[in-house]
Design a protein around this motif. Structure first.
Motif, PDB file in Angstrom:
ATOM      1  N   ASP A 132     -13.662  -0.541  10.748  1.00  0.00           N
ATOM      2  CA  ASP A 132     -14.705  -0.768  11.749  1.00  0.00           C
ATOM      3  C   ASP A 132     -15.523   0.505  11.970  1.00  0.00           C
ATOM      4  OD1 ASP A 132     -13.252   0.872  13.508  1.00  0.00           O
ATOM      5  OD2 ASP A 132     -12.436  -0.816  14.640  1.00  0.00           O
ATOM      6  N   ALA A 133     -16.493   0.423  12.860  1.00  0.00           N
ATOM      7  CA  ALA A 133     -17.415   1.535  13.120  1.00  0.00           C
ATOM      8  C   ALA A 133     -16.699   2.785  13.633  1.00  0.00           C
ATOM      9  CB  ALA A 133     -18.489   1.101  14.114  1.00  0.00           C
ATOM     10  N   GLU A 134     -15.566   2.605  14.304  1.00  0.00           N
ATOM     11  CA  GLU A 134     -14.805   3.748  14.818  1.00  0.00           C
ATOM     12  C   GLU A 134     -13.852   4.324  13.777  1.00  0.00           C
ATOM     13  OE1 GLU A 134     -14.802   0.763  16.847  1.00  0.00           O
ATOM     14  OE2 GLU A 134     -16.645   1.582  17.665  1.00  0.00           O
ATOM     15  N   GLY A 135     -13.795   3.728  12.587  1.00  0.00           N
ATOM     16  CA  GLY A 135     -12.915   4.226  11.531  1.00  0.00           C
ATOM     17  C   GLY A 135     -11.533   3.610  11.523  1.00  0.00           C
ATOM     18  N   ASN A 136     -11.294   2.608  12.375  1.00  0.00           N
ATOM     19  CA  ASN A 136      -9.998   1.921  12.393  1.00  0.00           C
ATOM     20  C   ASN A 136      -9.891   1.020  11.173  1.00  0.00           C
ATOM     21  OD1 ASN A 136      -9.243   2.974  14.991  1.00  0.00           O
ATOM     22  ND2 ASN A 136     -10.746   1.554  15.847  1.00  0.00           N
ATOM     23  N   LEU A 167       0.831  -1.194   0.000  1.00  0.00           N
ATOM     24  CA  LEU A 167       0.000   0.000   0.000  1.00  0.00           C
ATOM     25  C   LEU A 167       0.872   1.253   0.000  1.00  0.00           C
ATOM     26  CD1 LEU A 167      -2.777  -1.098   2.516  1.00  0.00           C
ATOM     27  CD2 LEU A 167      -2.599  -1.501   0.057  1.00  0.00           C
ATOM     28  N   ALA A 168       0.275   2.373  -0.354  1.00  0.00           N
ATOM     29  CA  ALA A 168       1.008   3.630  -0.480  1.00  0.00           C
ATOM     30  C   ALA A 168       1.537   4.141   0.860  1.00  0.00           C
ATOM     31  CB  ALA A 168       0.118   4.686  -1.140  1.00  0.00           C
ATOM     32  N   SER A 169       0.981   3.675   1.963  1.00  0.00           N
ATOM     33  CA  SER A 169       1.443   4.078   3.292  1.00  0.00           C
ATOM     34  C   SER A 169       1.196   2.941   4.270  1.00  0.00           C
ATOM     35  CB  SER A 169       0.694   5.338   3.755  1.00  0.00           C
ATOM     36  OG  SER A 169       1.046   5.651   5.085  1.00  0.00           O
ATOM     37  N   ASP A 170       2.111   2.804   5.226  1.00  0.00           N
ATOM     38  CA  ASP A 170       1.910   1.822   6.293  1.00  0.00           C
ATOM     39  C   ASP A 170       0.923   2.333   7.336  1.00  0.00           C
ATOM     40  OD1 ASP A 170       3.637  -0.038   5.176  1.00  0.00           O
ATOM     41  OD2 ASP A 170       5.382   0.794   6.207  1.00  0.00           O
ATOM     42  N   ASN A 171       0.699   3.640   7.343  1.00  0.00           N
ATOM     43  CA  ASN A 171      -0.290   4.245   8.223  1.00  0.00           C
ATOM     44  C   ASN A 171      -1.592   4.350   7.426  1.00  0.00           C
ATOM     45  OD1 ASN A 171      -1.900   5.772   9.881  1.00  0.00           O
ATOM     46  ND2 ASN A 171      -0.375   7.363  10.244  1.00  0.00           N
ATOM     47  N   TYR A 172      -2.476   3.385   7.609  1.00  0.00           N
ATOM     48  CA  TYR A 172      -3.690   3.294   6.790  1.00  0.00           C
ATOM     49  C   TYR A 172      -4.598   4.505   6.935  1.00  0.00           C
ATOM     50  CZ  TYR A 172      -2.118  -1.565   6.839  1.00  0.00           C
ATOM     51  OH  TYR A 172      -1.379  -2.706   6.753  1.00  0.00           O
ATOM     52  N   SER A 173      -4.541   5.174   8.077  1.00  0.00           N
ATOM     53  CA  SER A 173      -5.398   6.339   8.269  1.00  0.00           C
ATOM     54  C   SER A 173      -4.976   7.511   7.383  1.00  0.00           C
ATOM     55  CB  SER A 173      -5.413   6.769   9.738  1.00  0.00           C
ATOM     56  OG  SER A 173      -4.125   7.190  10.143  1.00  0.00           O
ATOM     57  N   PRO A 203      -6.449   7.953   1.393  1.00  0.00           N
ATOM     58  CA  PRO A 203      -7.724   8.631   1.096  1.00  0.00           C
ATOM     59  C   PRO A 203      -8.943   7.792   1.481  1.00  0.00           C
ATOM     60  CG  PRO A 203      -6.260   8.660  -0.826  1.00  0.00           C
ATOM     61  CD  PRO A 203      -5.620   7.800   0.191  1.00  0.00           C
ATOM     62  N   ALA A 204      -9.846   8.394   2.232  1.00  0.00           N
ATOM     63  CA  ALA A 204     -11.025   7.688   2.747  1.00  0.00           C
ATOM     64  C   ALA A 204     -11.901   7.134   1.631  1.00  0.00           C
ATOM     65  CB  ALA A 204     -11.841   8.609   3.646  1.00  0.00           C
ATOM     66  N   GLU A 205     -12.112   7.913   0.590  1.00  0.00           N
ATOM     67  CA  GLU A 205     -12.970   7.453  -0.510  1.00  0.00           C
ATOM     68  C   GLU A 205     -12.364   6.242  -1.206  1.00  0.00           C
ATOM     69  OE1 GLU A 205     -14.642   9.112  -4.742  1.00  0.00           O
ATOM     70  OE2 GLU A 205     -14.442  10.547  -3.090  1.00  0.00           O
ATOM     71  N   GLU A 206     -11.066   6.287  -1.423  1.00  0.00           N
ATOM     72  CA  GLU A 206     -10.387   5.162  -2.071  1.00  0.00           C
ATOM     73  C   GLU A 206     -10.391   3.932  -1.169  1.00  0.00           C
ATOM     74  OE1 GLU A 206      -8.864   5.361  -5.456  1.00  0.00           O
ATOM     75  OE2 GLU A 206     -10.485   6.799  -5.221  1.00  0.00           O
ATOM     76  N   TRP A 207     -10.154   4.125   0.125  1.00  0.00           N
ATOM     77  CA  TRP A 207     -10.182   3.000   1.064  1.00  0.00           C
ATOM     78  C   TRP A 207     -11.569   2.364   1.074  1.00  0.00           C
ATOM     79  CZ3 TRP A 207      -6.194   0.648   3.328  1.00  0.00           C
ATOM     80  CH2 TRP A 207      -6.491  -0.335   4.268  1.00  0.00           C
ATOM     81  N   GLY A 208     -12.593   3.200   1.051  1.00  0.00           N
ATOM     82  CA  GLY A 208     -13.966   2.697   1.022  1.00  0.00           C
ATOM     83  C   GLY A 208     -14.239   1.832  -0.194  1.00  0.00           C
ATOM     84  N   LYS A 209     -13.660   2.196  -1.330  1.00  0.00           N
ATOM     85  CA  LYS A 209     -13.796   1.364  -2.533  1.00  0.00           C
ATOM     86  C   LYS A 209     -13.240  -0.028  -2.276  1.00  0.00           C
ATOM     87  CE  LYS A 209     -12.803   4.796  -6.045  1.00  0.00           C
ATOM     88  NZ  LYS A 209     -11.888   5.066  -7.159  1.00  0.00           N
TER      89      LYS A 209
END
Length: 103
Positions: free
Chosen positions: A59-63, A31-37, A40-46
């Motif tokens: 998860d529900a908390e965004g982790n 992945l482009a970063s080891d820190n997943y947070s 980009p949220a939209e791309e991660w959601g895909k």
């Protein structure tokens, strides 16, 4: 006339019979970063929605979580997010990766 009944398939049971040889030395997905947070949220959601093996999670908390070990090698993540979240996607080394046991 014989009544037709729908066929139900339990995907988790079918996936469980596959065999995986994980290459611990060289991940075939990076992945482009080891820190997943940071990704980009939209791309991660895909990725959460399209990965059939559910390797990308939130998860529900965004982790967020990711593990290439159960990859089905379909390449969907590469097609959906190469250049944004997925930095590298290559076929696993010979004798590594998934070995399909059903179908």
């Amino acid at each position: 006339m014989k009544e037709l009944r729908p066929i139900t398939v339990n995907v988790d049971e079918l996936l469980a019979v596959n065999k995986y040889e994980v290459d611990e030395e060289s991940a075939h997905i990076e992945l482009a970063s080891d820190n997943y947070s940071e990704l980009p949220a939209e791309e991660w959601g895909k990725l959460v929605r399209v990965c059939p093996a559910a390797l990308y999670r939130e998860d529900a908390e965004g982790n967020r979580g990711f593990d290439y070990a159960g990859c089905l090698e379909c390449g969907t993540c590469r097609i959906a997010c190469e250049g944004t979240v997925v930095r590298k996607w290559v076929n696993p080394a010979p004798m590594m990766g998934v070995q399909y046991r059903c179908g």
